[in-house]
Write a protein that holds these residues in place. Structure first.
Motif, PDB file in Angstrom:
ATOM      1  N   TRP A 144       0.831  -1.211   0.000  1.00 42.37           N
ATOM      2  CA  TRP A 144       0.000   0.000   0.000  1.00 42.37           C
ATOM      3  C   TRP A 144       0.863   1.258   0.000  1.00 42.37           C
ATOM      4  N   ALA A 145       2.056   1.143   0.605  1.00 38.82           N
ATOM      5  CA  ALA A 145       2.944   2.307   0.666  1.00 38.82           C
ATOM      6  C   ALA A 145       3.524   2.654  -0.704  1.00 38.82           C
ATOM      7  N   LYS A 146       3.192   1.867  -1.724  1.00 39.10           N
ATOM      8  CA  LYS A 146       3.712   2.137  -3.069  1.00 39.10           C
ATOM      9  C   LYS A 146       2.644   2.686  -3.996  1.00 39.10           C
ATOM     10  N   GLN A 147       1.410   2.729  -3.522  1.00 43.81           N
ATOM     11  CA  GLN A 147       0.309   3.104  -4.413  1.00 43.81           C
ATOM     12  C   GLN A 147       0.100   4.615  -4.418  1.00 43.81           C
ATOM     13  N   LYS A 148      -0.114   5.153  -5.598  1.00 44.08           N
ATOM     14  CA  LYS A 148      -0.318   6.593  -5.728  1.00 44.08           C
ATOM     15  C   LYS A 148      -1.458   7.079  -4.829  1.00 44.08           C
ATOM     16  N   ASP A 149      -2.567   6.344  -4.854  1.00 46.36           N
ATOM     17  CA  ASP A 149      -3.733   6.784  -4.072  1.00 46.36           C
ATOM     18  C   ASP A 149      -3.421   6.853  -2.581  1.00 46.36           C
ATOM     19  N   LEU A 198      -0.175   7.167  -1.302  1.00 44.75           N
ATOM     20  CA  LEU A 198       0.844   8.210  -1.122  1.00 44.75           C
ATOM     21  C   LEU A 198       0.197   9.596  -1.090  1.00 44.75           C
ATOM     22  N   ASP A 199      -0.813   9.772  -1.929  1.00 41.78           N
ATOM     23  CA  ASP A 199      -1.479  11.078  -1.995  1.00 41.78           C
ATOM     24  C   ASP A 199      -2.151  11.460  -0.680  1.00 41.78           C
ATOM     25  N   THR A 200      -2.435  10.468   0.157  1.00 47.12           N
ATOM     26  CA  THR A 200      -3.106  10.804   1.417  1.00 47.12           C
ATOM     27  C   THR A 200      -2.150  11.384   2.447  1.00 47.12           C
ATOM     28  N   PHE A 201      -0.840  11.165   2.272  1.00 39.03           N
ATOM     29  CA  PHE A 201       0.050  11.675   3.323  1.00 39.03           C
ATOM     30  C   PHE A 201       1.312  12.374   2.831  1.00 39.03           C
ATOM     31  N   ALA A 202       1.764  12.074   1.604  1.00 36.27           N
ATOM     32  CA  ALA A 202       3.013  12.678   1.141  1.00 36.27           C
ATOM     33  C   ALA A 202       2.754  14.149   0.787  1.00 36.27           C
ATOM     34  N   ARG A 203       3.350  15.042   1.566  1.00 32.76           N
ATOM     35  CA  ARG A 203       3.143  16.479   1.349  1.00 32.76           C
ATOM     36  C   ARG A 203       4.478  17.198   1.417  1.00 32.76           C
ATOM     37  N   HIS A 204       4.644  18.191   0.538  1.00 30.99           N
ATOM     38  CA  HIS A 204       5.868  18.978   0.627  1.00 30.99           C
ATOM     39  C   HIS A 204       5.805  19.874   1.861  1.00 30.99           C
ATOM     40  N   PRO A 205       6.894  19.919   2.653  1.00 31.32           N
ATOM     41  CA  PRO A 205       6.836  20.654   3.916  1.00 31.32           C
ATOM     42  C   PRO A 205       6.614  22.163   3.723  1.00 31.32           C
ATOM     43  N   ASP A 206       7.102  22.726   2.612  1.00 33.17           N
ATOM     44  CA  ASP A 206       6.975  24.173   2.425  1.00 33.17           C
ATOM     45  C   ASP A 206       5.646  24.557   1.795  1.00 33.17           C
ATOM     46  N   THR A 207       5.262  23.803   0.766  1.00 35.91           N
ATOM     47  CA  THR A 207       4.082  24.200   0.001  1.00 35.91           C
ATOM     48  C   THR A 207       2.836  23.407   0.374  1.00 35.91           C
ATOM     49  N   GLY A 208       3.008  22.273   1.045  1.00 31.32           N
ATOM     50  CA  GLY A 208       1.860  21.424   1.360  1.00 31.32           C
ATOM     51  C   GLY A 208       1.349  20.666   0.146  1.00 31.32           C
ATOM     52  N   ALA A 209       2.069  20.772  -0.975  1.00 33.17           N
ATOM     53  CA  ALA A 209       1.615  20.112  -2.203  1.00 33.17           C
ATOM     54  C   ALA A 209       1.847  18.605  -2.122  1.00 33.17           C
ATOM     55  N   PRO A 210       0.934  17.823  -2.725  1.00 32.65           N
ATOM     56  CA  PRO A 210       1.172  16.367  -2.776  1.00 32.65           C
ATOM     57  C   PRO A 210       2.304  16.050  -3.748  1.00 32.65           C
ATOM     58  N   LEU A 211       2.749  14.815  -3.741  1.00 34.60           N
ATOM     59  CA  LEU A 211       3.790  14.386  -4.684  1.00 34.60           C
ATOM     60  C   LEU A 211       3.342  14.698  -6.105  1.00 34.60           C
ATOM     61  N   PRO A 212       4.165  15.395  -6.879  1.00 36.83           N
ATOM     62  CA  PRO A 212       3.767  15.681  -8.260  1.00 36.83           C
ATOM     63  C   PRO A 212       3.567  14.371  -9.039  1.00 36.83           C
ATOM     64  N   PRO A 213       2.561  14.330  -9.926  1.00 41.65           N
ATOM     65  CA  PRO A 213       2.260  13.091 -10.658  1.00 41.65           C
ATOM     66  C   PRO A 213       3.472  12.525 -11.396  1.00 41.65           C
ATOM     67  N   ASP A 214       4.330  13.398 -11.956  1.00 46.24           N
ATOM     68  CA  ASP A 214       5.465  12.844 -12.709  1.00 46.24           C
ATOM     69  C   ASP A 214       6.463  12.169 -11.765  1.00 46.24           C
ATOM     70  N   LEU A 215       6.546  12.669 -10.525  1.00 51.91           N
ATOM     71  CA  LEU A 215       7.439  12.050  -9.543  1.00 51.91           C
ATOM     72  C   LEU A 215       6.882  10.683  -9.118  1.00 51.91           C
ATOM     73  N   LYS A 274       5.068   8.801 -10.958  1.00 50.78           N
ATOM     74  CA  LYS A 274       5.269   7.893 -12.087  1.00 50.78           C
ATOM     75  C   LYS A 274       6.706   7.378 -12.100  1.00 50.78           C
ATOM     76  N   LYS A 275       7.639   8.280 -11.819  1.00 47.05           N
ATOM     77  CA  LYS A 275       9.044   7.860 -11.798  1.00 47.05           C
ATOM     78  C   LYS A 275       9.300   6.844 -10.683  1.00 47.05           C
ATOM     79  N   ILE A 276       8.718   7.107  -9.522  1.00 48.39           N
ATOM     80  CA  ILE A 276       8.867   6.164  -8.403  1.00 48.39           C
ATOM     81  C   ILE A 276       8.343   4.796  -8.828  1.00 48.39           C
ATOM     82  N   HIS A 277       7.216   4.823  -9.496  1.00 50.92           N
ATOM     83  CA  HIS A 277       6.591   3.595  -9.974  1.00 50.92           C
ATOM     84  C   HIS A 277       7.482   2.894 -10.999  1.00 50.92           C
TER      85      HIS A 277
END
Ligand SMILES: [Zn+2]
Length: 708
Positions: free
Chosen positions: A516-521, A523-540, A542-545
């Motif tokens: 589950w820790a590898k699924q985009k859906d 990751l989107d629930t918790f991975a946030r950029h500390p400065d902007t609060g943005a979720p993992l960018p989709p291209d990132l 995809k690269k992880i995948h």
């Protein structure tokens, strides 16, 4: 001053009234253990004597169940000791550790080798066809009987005495092994005078080494330690000499010097062989495996050979790619083991146009834990709530969560989380353990589990939160998977519930959670950029995948090699072993890629010599095959499909060892294992048409003791 020997002032014997019988971890001091254990052992002996001397005909209730429920104070106290000696030890604790582990073994053998007691156990066992028992009770009866036999109950007095001596020696040796590793790890440090030597290292790593130096009163320097493991040096340092030095320091842990484990290992395998022979087995692996899903050495070796056949070509191809890349970029013709992680990381980043350091900020440990909590709640319909000051802890870094079943509103467990490294106090690696397993107390109350997770992540420093790598995120999910196995346990008998399963099943609930820790859906629930609060960018994402299977062959071969090294140690006649180096070199020549350059894998391989993975390291790959197959159901039906998740909880996560593992697996899947699901997920076999689309899998890093 209170006298620790006095029952009324010893918090282990007379614990304060804490909610749900939580352990009084703030009150317990090292000097409380020996007197408390002595009293609790006497109490346990009396309980067993009462069972043995019972005039009534032996029955399941007055013998098997009574034995199961005996000695609970003793196990409560020794469990606290065991957990603290792993997570928060000290010289004072280490000084009494051998005494406690030997005394525990003696006490256990007093019970298991008692002929009059065994006579009663055997009487119930022999009458089993006439008894009306639940499946769990049947399992307890069978396991109890087998436990006696496997502890030497059928031996004559001379052989019993020999086996006792072997068991006590083994308890002593494995404690020595473990403490040698901790002390050898803590004894190493490399002081860096000039920042130029740290070229290539990310700022967060330099900050950690700077912090080490400041704490040592050398604020103008940097200090590299071996805990947490300096993986970043091997992956990022552009300073080849430093990479080599740290690589050698790591492989030299407990190899030579003051804390040398080489003779300890030779003594351990000799004693294990003796034990196996006394009990009628050819070697220690045969003794161990007769009680595993795999059942015998041949099955394990065939399994490892099949793995090797799949992984080796992919590993060699990968190795060649890294070698070519090192030659192309730095003119390096001869890639050494200390170069390999560095060039493999660079090649990966270049191939996928990714900077792995860009990923870390999204994985602040606090956010990962929040995501993990939400994930577990959704999957299993439970609720985790962090508590403050309600349950005592042994260190300020430990957090305690209450776990509730959302459907019934019932409390189902306590979860203690201890994530930061403490060199010299905490063992290496990551593991799960319990303070208490689900089951009946001696007053007949069914109590829930009290579970721990312990890791070795870098503690946050000023301006530097704990940012995890992808592997570390998966470690958090992995260990919590073990935790869920205990938290969701159902059943009456503590020796059967939760993680008390056949060892080659134990890594199924843990490794499964990593998916589950590898699924985009997710990751989107918790991975946030500390400065902007943005979720993992989709291209990132995809690269992880895309890069998941980049080194799957190499990582798979590594685990296969370690599995074979383990089997070699436990199938070879110790009399023919000349040295640790020679045995290991033989396995390396057969199975691994790099020759040995410094110390050995074995001298710090706690899994084999101070954990429970002797003749059991293959379990990681074994359970991975099971787990990949199980996860394919979620890929078909949906990541949180209610029916599939409910069935998962009702089978794999709740039954523990109360039923046969093959049966539990088949009940979950509706069929037998499809062993190729793992290789398909790793991209090493083509995806089957009728199966889920191929999903990649990260390399499984090997982990610490208990359930690593
Ligand atoms: Zn594990």
């Amino acid at each position: 001053m209170s006298n620790p020997a006095r029952t009324d002032s010893n918090p282990l014997l007379n614990p304060p009234d804490l909610p749900f019988g939580a352990p009084p971890l703030d009150k317990v001091k090292t000097e409380h253990f020996l007197p408390a254990i002595k009293v609790a052992m006497e109490e346990a002996k009396q309980q067993v004597a009462d069972i043995k001397n019972n005039r009534a005909k032996p029955s399941f209730a007055n013998t098997i169940e009574a034995l199961e429920l005996s000695g609970q104070n003793l196990s409560r106290i020794t469990t606290i000791f065991g957990n603290l000696s792993g997570a928060n030890s000290s010289d004072e604790m280490r000084a009494i550790e051998t005494e406690i582990s030997v005394a525990s073994v003696k006490h256990g053998n007093d019970i298991m080798m008692d002929p009059a007691l065994f006579k009663r156990v055997k009487a119930v066992y022999d009458d089993r066809a006439n008894l009306t028992l639940t499946p769990e009770q049947n399992m307890l009866l069978e396991e109890t009987y087998k436990g006696f036999v496997r502890s030497g109950a059928l031996l004559d007095d001379d052989k019993k005495a020999e086996l006792r001596a072997v068991d006590e020696k083994l308890a002593e040796l494995s404690t020595t092994f473990k403490n040698n590793v901790v002390k050898a790890t803590a004894s190493y440090q490399k002081v860096i005078d000039n920042e130029d030597e740290l070229v290539g290292l990310p700022d967060r790593v330099k900050a950690m080494y700077k912090n080490n130096a400041e704490q040592a009163g050398q604020p103008d320097k940097w200090i590299i330690k071996l805990s947490p493991p300096p993986i970043d040096i091997s992956e990022y340092s552009e300073n080849r000499a430093l990479r080599e030095e740290i690589y050698k320091a790591r492989t030299n842990i407990a190899f030579g010097g003051q804390y040398d484990n080489r003779q300890v290992i030779l003594d351990i395998v000799a004693q294990r062989q003796k034990k196996a022979e006394l009990l009628g087995y050819d070697d220690y692996a045969s003794y161990v495996l007769s009680e595993r899903m795999a059942k015998d050495s041949k099955t394990v070796m065939d399994f490892l050979d099949k793995n090797e056949a799949v992984y080796r070509p992919a590993a060699e191809e990968f190795m060649q790619k890294v070698q070519d890349y090192a030659a192309k970029t730095d003119g390096l013709a001869d890639v050494k083991p200390w170069d390999f992680p560095y060039y493999a990381r660079k090649l990966k980043e270049e191939t996928f146009q990714i900077n792995l350091e860009d990923v870390r900020p999204y994985f602040d440990l606090e956010k990962v834990l929040d995501g993990l909590r939400k994930h577990a709640e959704k999957l299993f319909n439970i609720e985790l709530t962090e508590t403050k000051d309600k349950y005592p802890v042994y260190h300020e870094d430990v957090k305690v969560y209450e776990v509730k079943d959302k459907k019934t509103g019932e409390m189902i467990g306590l979860f203690y989380a201890d994530y930061y490294a403490r060199p010299g106090a905490k063992s290496n690696g990551a593991w799960m353990s319990t303070f208490r397993n689900r089951g009946l107390s001696d007053t007949g109350e069914n109590e829930f589990s009290i579970v721990t997770n312990t890791c070795n992540f870098a503690k946050p420093t000023e301006g530097h939160p704990t940012l995890l790598s992808l592997d570390e995120v998966r470690t958090v999910f992995h260990e919590f998977g073990h935790g869920l196995h205990a938290l969701l346990a159902e059943g009456n008998y503590r020796s059967l519930t939760g993680t008390n399963v056949k060892w080659d099943f134990v890594e199924l609930p843990s490794q499964l959670q990593e998916n589950w820790a590898k699924q985009k859906d997710v990751l989107d629930t918790f991975a946030r950029h500390p400065d902007t609060g943005a979720p993992l960018p989709p291209d990132l994402v995809k690269k992880i995948h895309d890069m998941e299977n980049f080194d799957a062959g190499y990582a798979g071969l590594r685990q296969t090699f370690l599995g074979k090294l383990d089997m070699k140690w436990h199938t070879t006649d110790p009399k023919t072993i000349k040295s640790v180096e020679e045995l290991e070199d033989g396995v390396i020549a057969d199975t691994w890629i790099f020759p040995r350059e410094a110390g050995t894998q074995s001298t710090a391989f706690g899994h084999l010599f101070s954990g429970g993975y002797a003749a059991g390291y293959y379990s990681y790959k074994w359970a991975e095959a099971l787990e990949a197959d199980v996860f394919s159901q979620f890929e078909k039906k949906g990541l949180y499909d209610r029916d599939t998740a409910d069935r998962l909880r009702a089978t794999i996560y709740s039954k523990g060892g109360t039923e046969d593992p093959d049966g539990i697996f088949t009940e979950m899947m509706g069929r037998k294992l499809d062993a190729s699901a793992l290789f398909r997920r790793e991209g090493l076999l083509p995806a089957a048409n009728d199966d889920a689309p191929q999903k990649p899998k990260a390399p499984h890093i090997h982990r610490g003791r208990k359930f690593g």
